[in-house]
Design a protein around this motif. Structure first.
Motif, PDB file in Angstrom:
ATOM      1  N   THR A 282       3.109   1.934  -3.474  1.00 36.03           N
ATOM      2  CA  THR A 282       2.294   2.005  -4.751  1.00 36.03           C
ATOM      3  C   THR A 282       2.176   3.649  -4.661  1.00 36.03           C
ATOM      4  O   THR A 282       2.404   4.395  -5.692  1.00 36.03           O
ATOM      5  CB  THR A 282       0.898   1.495  -4.785  1.00 36.03           C
TER       6      THR A 282
ATOM      7  N   ARG B 180       4.508   6.322  -6.834  1.00 40.23           N
ATOM      8  CA  ARG B 180       3.868   7.064  -7.830  1.00 40.23           C
ATOM      9  C   ARG B 180       4.240   8.676  -7.918  1.00 40.23           C
ATOM     10  O   ARG B 180       4.378   9.084  -8.807  1.00 40.23           O
ATOM     11  CB  ARG B 180       2.341   7.035  -7.588  1.00 40.23           C
TER      12      ARG B 180
ATOM     13  N   ASN C 295       6.657   1.878 -15.159  1.00 42.68           N
ATOM     14  CA  ASN C 295       7.328   0.432 -15.050  1.00 42.68           C
ATOM     15  C   ASN C 295       8.303   0.506 -14.065  1.00 42.68           C
ATOM     16  O   ASN C 295       8.479  -0.608 -13.095  1.00 42.68           O
ATOM     17  CB  ASN C 295       7.820  -0.006 -16.282  1.00 42.68           C
TER      18      ASN C 295
ATOM     19  N   ASP D 215       5.945   7.836 -20.487  1.00 39.61           N
ATOM     20  CA  ASP D 215       4.999   7.580 -19.430  1.00 39.61           C
ATOM     21  C   ASP D 215       5.287   5.777 -19.007  1.00 39.61           C
ATOM     22  O   ASP D 215       5.430   5.373 -17.908  1.00 39.61           O
ATOM     23  CB  ASP D 215       3.580   7.426 -19.923  1.00 39.61           C
TER      24      ASP D 215
ATOM     25  N   ALA E  11       6.638   0.516 -10.587  1.00 39.26           N
ATOM     26  CA  ALA E  11       5.904  -0.608 -10.604  1.00 39.26           C
ATOM     27  C   ALA E  11       6.705  -1.724 -10.258  1.00 39.26           C
ATOM     28  O   ALA E  11       6.577  -2.425  -9.241  1.00 39.26           O
ATOM     29  CB  ALA E  11       4.980  -0.960 -11.689  1.00 39.26           C
TER      30      ALA E  11
ATOM     31  N   ALA F 248       0.907  -1.147   0.133  1.00 42.69           N
ATOM     32  CA  ALA F 248       0.134   0.006  -0.167  1.00 42.69           C
ATOM     33  C   ALA F 248       0.827   1.506  -0.115  1.00 42.69           C
ATOM     34  O   ALA F 248       0.634   2.215  -0.751  1.00 42.69           O
ATOM     35  CB  ALA F 248      -1.013  -0.094   1.260  1.00 42.69           C
TER      36      ALA F 248
END
Lengths: 338, 338
Positions: free
Chosen positions: B141, B145, B163, B158, B166, B138
């Protein structure tokens, strides 16, 4: 509730002797094998294996493997193993199958308790000398690449399609490695915000699946159920119904199955049985798996649910779709008296 | 080897009484606290906490927290907790810190044994009522970002940038959820083929990191060491040296740290100490973490390694960089006699 009719106060020694007699000489007495093993619980079966080994210096499992064959052999093999060992075998077989759907993995991570999953991971390591996750990861990467290679025609398709394979891979690895919190505490604010995240992700269809994967692979089942409930409150429909609208996508299919397993394990299994039976040719592996893994747990409930949903008794459906010793064995596990 | 000088045959009751006296009234007798706790092993400390609770119906940890402050308080708090509990706290603090490097997570997953990591995951759940992985997932992420949002200027950037975030996320979640096989068996063919995969991935720099992540988060340490050795055989240089060439990338940095932890935990920790000390202002959290977590394990070896590498004794370096009770406490854990 369980379906198998367990004979109490059996003589383990006598059982081992009878099994040896059933395997000895020309031909095999399958009926005797079914009559004994089909009425013994996991602890008794383990004791029988031990007694057999002591009496005959031979592994009963190996002996049965050499005596039996086909679906019957597979079912007996899965049944006679320790439950955690059997689940490790089922997982290993599933991984090697090169399919992109892994119901076994969804069941272990979304239906079994976190401690049960951990026990299966331990059993997997002691059997295969590798971890469950390393096999899932090594397998899915290569295979999903192949599965999606055919779609790599245009460069502008490359990224999302790669992502789909990679995400399915991440999802399965996430599922087998999870050790969910198993307590009852939930966070209501989080349930609301993650219900929204799930909704957004499903609406967008591709881009935000990493959030869905994160939520499904890490949150406790109680927390997830709360999120699914808030989803239903807000959108007037269940999250699974929403996901169903795009079942052509393998990742959506896997997400859908996981959510169904968390929401209602019994309904999940009923559907596995229904699909296994209605498939032309019958999916024997799925049928065996559900019957063998649930016979000592909740197969009675699954039978009731099956009847409600299909207006056909599960015993009758199984009778119709199977034959021979395999059929007799499954029916014994389903609690059918001779 | 450990550094702390443990007083054997102590009276736990007397210790609890002395600690109460040290905390009572105006002012605190920090010296007494250091003298007692700095010479007790984990089991004794636990018994002292229990005896204190029985005698004074008060939680010793809470009492010490209210009496002490700053880096000294943090160090005592980490020291007095059960080791698994302390590691759970360290992990939680790290997760909340919003940094993209998580040395605690690398240490738990690449240096601790699989069973030790599992024990920390259990401790984390019982303390926070959530799983370690759900907090890591949690947190990373959202934060990653944010960390990468600034780079989202051009649409063609992008995908790879998303990636990267992520993948860092996947890497950390993969690390905390891993339950590596811990046996000695390795597969030599696999070691060779995965050494090649690692080489290709490092050469390409971005695209194949998912393979590196898969390998590092799932393979056993013995298997990984075999792959690193084959890498060195074939390319004449270590994999960490190759990765070092692109240290600007946060994912590479994390991969590099993980590989170093697996290859040689002692060298890894020596470097953490070295960097903590040489940083302007000193990284006290890192310094405390290594000393507290290793004092009962291998801090003596780390001291030797530190001296070899820096030509300065670790005790002297710590003396120079710290002050007051915090300094006295660290030196006590480092085995310095009064």
């Amino acid at each position: 509730m369980a379906t198998i009719i367990v004979t109490e106060n059996v003589s383990i020694h006598e059982d081992a002797e009878k099994l040896q007699k059933a395997c000895k000489g020309w031909g095999t007495d399958e009926k005797a094998i079914i009559n004994i093993l089909g009425h013994r619980n996991a602890i008794q079966r383990k004791q029988i294996r031990q007694a057999y080994e002591e009496l005959y210096q031979e592994d009963l499992i190996k002996r049965l493997e050499s005596e039996l064959s086909g679906d019957f052999e597979k079912a007996v093999y899965r049944w006679i193993l320790d439950p955690v060992d059997r689940d490790a075998v089922l997982a290993n077989v599933a991984i090697k199958k090169a399919e992109t759907e892994f119901p076994v993995i969804i069941e272990l991570s979304c239906i079994y308790s976190p401690e049960e999953l951990l026990a299966v991971r331990r059993a997997y390591q002691s059997r295969y000398k590798r971890s469950l996750e390393e096999d899932v990861a090594a397998h899915t990467t290569g295979d999903l690449r192949k599965a999606f290679a055919c779609l790599h025609h245009f460069w502008w398709h490359d990224i999302p399609i790669c992502n789909l394979g990679a995400k399915l891979h991440i999802f399965f690895v996430g599922l087998v490695t999870t050790y969910r919190y198993d307590g009852p505490e939930i966070n209501e604010t989080l349930a609301k915000s993650e219900a929204d995240i799930l909704h957004e992700a499903i609406k967008d269809k591709i881009f935000n699946h990493e959030e869905v994967i994160r939520i499904l692979t890490t949150r406790s089942k109680a927390q997830l159920k709360a999120s699914f409930n808030r989803y239903r409150d807000k959108h007037g429909t269940s999250i699974t119904k929403m996901l169903l609208k795009d079942e052509s996508n393998v990742l959506q299919k896997a997400l859908h199955a996981a959510i169904r397993g968390i929401e209602d394990p019994k309904k999940y299994y009923e559907k596995v049985l229904r699909n296994a039976i209605k498939r032309s040719g019958t999916d024997k592996d799925a049928l065996t798996r559900v019957i063998v893994t649930r016979a000592e747990k909740d197969l009675k409930d699954l039978k009731e649910l099956y009847y409600e949903r299909n207006s056909v008794a599960l015993d009758d459906a199984v009778s119709k779709e199977t034959t021979g010793d395999y059929k007799k064995f499954l029916l014994t596990l389903l609690g059918k008296e001779d």
